[in-house]
Design a protein around this motif. Structure first.
Motif, PDB file in Angstrom:
ATOM      1  N   UNK A  52       0.836  -1.205   0.000  1.00 60.24           N
ATOM      2  CA  UNK A  52       0.000   0.000   0.000  1.00 60.24           C
ATOM      3  C   UNK A  52       0.869   1.254   0.000  1.00 60.24           C
ATOM      4  N   UNK A  53       0.340   2.307  -0.607  1.00 56.91           N
ATOM      5  CA  UNK A  53       0.933   3.639  -0.536  1.00 56.91           C
ATOM      6  C   UNK A  53      -0.157   4.562  -0.004  1.00 56.91           C
ATOM      7  N   UNK A  54       0.064   5.096   1.201  1.00 57.77           N
ATOM      8  CA  UNK A  54      -0.979   5.841   1.908  1.00 57.77           C
ATOM      9  C   UNK A  54      -0.524   7.282   2.100  1.00 57.77           C
ATOM     10  N   UNK A  55      -1.248   8.219   1.544  1.00 58.47           N
ATOM     11  CA  UNK A  55      -0.929   9.639   1.695  1.00 58.47           C
ATOM     12  C   UNK A  55      -1.086  10.064   3.156  1.00 58.47           C
ATOM     13  N   UNK A  56      -0.245  11.008   3.596  1.00 54.75           N
ATOM     14  CA  UNK A  56      -0.366  11.525   4.959  1.00 54.75           C
ATOM     15  C   UNK A  56      -1.758  12.108   5.212  1.00 54.75           C
ATOM     16  N   UNK A  57      -2.393  12.639   4.163  1.00 58.30           N
ATOM     17  CA  UNK A  57      -3.708  13.261   4.346  1.00 58.30           C
ATOM     18  C   UNK A  57      -4.821  12.237   4.570  1.00 58.30           C
ATOM     19  N   UNK A  58      -4.468  10.949   4.513  1.00 50.88           N
ATOM     20  CA  UNK A  58      -5.426   9.889   4.854  1.00 50.88           C
ATOM     21  C   UNK A  58      -5.395   9.562   6.345  1.00 50.88           C
ATOM     22  N   UNK A  59      -4.418  10.110   7.057  1.00 49.92           N
ATOM     23  CA  UNK A  59      -4.268   9.800   8.486  1.00 49.92           C
ATOM     24  C   UNK A  59      -5.114  10.761   9.311  1.00 49.92           C
ATOM     25  N   UNK A  60      -5.982  10.205  10.128  1.00 44.62           N
ATOM     26  CA  UNK A  60      -6.877  10.995  10.975  1.00 44.62           C
ATOM     27  C   UNK A  60      -6.240  11.316  12.324  1.00 44.62           C
ATOM     28  N   UNK A  61      -5.625  10.312  12.943  1.00 44.21           N
ATOM     29  CA  UNK A  61      -4.994  10.486  14.264  1.00 44.21           C
ATOM     30  C   UNK A  61      -4.093   9.293  14.542  1.00 44.21           C
ATOM     31  N   UNK A  62      -3.266   9.428  15.595  1.00 37.20           N
ATOM     32  CA  UNK A  62      -2.423   8.329  16.073  1.00 37.20           C
ATOM     33  C   UNK A  62      -2.712   8.104  17.553  1.00 37.20           C
ATOM     34  N   UNK A  63      -2.930   6.835  17.920  1.00 36.79           N
ATOM     35  CA  UNK A  63      -3.139   6.461  19.314  1.00 36.79           C
ATOM     36  C   UNK A  63      -1.917   5.664  19.772  1.00 36.79           C
ATOM     37  N   UNK A  64      -1.273   6.114  20.838  1.00 38.57           N
ATOM     38  CA  UNK A  64      -0.081   5.446  21.356  1.00 38.57           C
ATOM     39  C   UNK A  64      -0.475   4.601  22.566  1.00 38.57           C
ATOM     40  N   UNK A  65      -0.090   3.328  22.547  1.00 40.05           N
ATOM     41  CA  UNK A  65      -0.441   2.427  23.647  1.00 40.05           C
ATOM     42  C   UNK A  65       0.318   2.814  24.909  1.00 40.05           C
ATOM     43  N   UNK A  66      -0.405   2.913  26.010  1.00 41.63           N
ATOM     44  CA  UNK A  66       0.230   3.209  27.295  1.00 41.63           C
ATOM     45  C   UNK A  66       0.642   1.932  28.021  1.00 41.63           C
ATOM     46  N   UNK A  67       0.283   0.765  27.445  1.00 44.79           N
ATOM     47  CA  UNK A  67       0.597  -0.517  28.085  1.00 44.79           C
ATOM     48  C   UNK A  67       1.707  -1.271  27.368  1.00 44.79           C
TER      49      UNK A  67
END
Length: 276
Positions: A52-67
């Motif tokens: 896949x090639x995914x444009x940055x403008x397709x990214x809504x948010x990033x969730x970082x695991x705290x565990x």
């Protein structure tokens, strides 16, 4: 860290500026993740199939695991390719670096497209993935670019100092201390100040003030442009080929504008007289 040869080859292959290459685990599968200046690229473990090639403008948010220190989750919007899931769990030993590069890549891409600065939404949450982090320790099945020859280097001399750069760099004929690589569009500038007695340098300060001078240099260099700092940290001199007994301190700043990266390294060399 990518060599110049691999970085240049990947950039030509995918028609974008490649910043980073690493391996990740997604749904139990090992993939190559390539971070470019406009997109994320996923290749299979053999580096033969473009997943896949995914444009940055397709990214809504990033969730970082705290565990899980190796886990983060990328949420995509409706602009994403059809075969890309809405949420993608990613295990990576270099999570901190990858998240930082995606964050600033997204920001740079947004600014260049919409002419305004906006931050990529990022959050922490206590989610887990079923993939064991130990699986990431498996080596990929392919060794990239085996046929690429070892990079050659040139040595330049300026004001009594020797400087080693890639073979494609050449000295500017009109400006002393300026070295250019027209193929990469890169420029290296070496500036050396006069020597001062230690009594005077005591008023200048040490690393804390070096940080001020390095960041202020960027401000004056990019006056009138939109830019931001990606990194501002202590610089450590790594090699001592000529048994130099001087004390070196330094600070490095990585700044990014809409179309260029700037790396400023400011060092201070202290020479102590021998006392018999």
């Amino acid at each position: 860290m990518l060599s110049t040869a691999i970085q240049s080859s990947l950039s030509q292959l995918f028609n974008l500026k490649v910043d980073y290459l690493t391996t990740i685990i997604h749904n139990g599968s090992s993939l190559f993740l390539i971070i470019g200046n406009t997109s994320l690229i996923l290749m299979d473990e053999s580096f033969e199939t473009l997943k896949s090639k995914i444009s940055f403008q397709c990214i809504e948010r990033i969730i970082i695991s705290s565990k899980d220190q190796y886990l983060f989750q990328v949420h995509f919007n409706n602009k994403k390719p059809n075969h890309v899931p809405q949420k993608m769990n990613i295990h990576c030993l270099e999570r901190r670096t990858i998240v930082r590069l995606i964050k600033y890549g997204w920001k740079t891409d947004y600014m260049s497209k919409f002419l305004e600065v906006r931050e990529l939404p990022m959050y922490k949450a206590g989610f887990k993935d079923y993939v064991s982090p130990a699986e990431m320790l498996k080596p990929p099945k392919v060794e990239l670019f085996k046929q690429i020859k070892a990079q050659k280097f040139k040595t330049f001399t300026h004001m009594g100092y020797q400087l080693t750069l890639g073979d494609s760099f050449n000295a500017n004929q009109t400006q002393k201390g300026v070295y250019e690589d027209k193929t990469l569009g890169a420029e290296f500038i070496l500036q050396i100040t006069e020597k001062y007695p230690i009594e005077i340098l005591n008023y200048v300060g040490d690393r804390r003030d070096l940080q001020y001078y390095a960041e202020n240099y960027v401000h004056s260099l990019l006056q009138g442009e939109q830019y931001w700092f990606i990194d501002s940290s202590v610089f450590r001199k790594r090699r001592n080929i000529f048994n130099d007994t001087s004390e070196w301190t330094g600070w490095q700043v990585h700044a990014r504008s809409k179309d260029r990266d700037y790396i400023i390294i400011l060092t201070k060399k202290k020479i102590y007289s021998t006392i018999f």
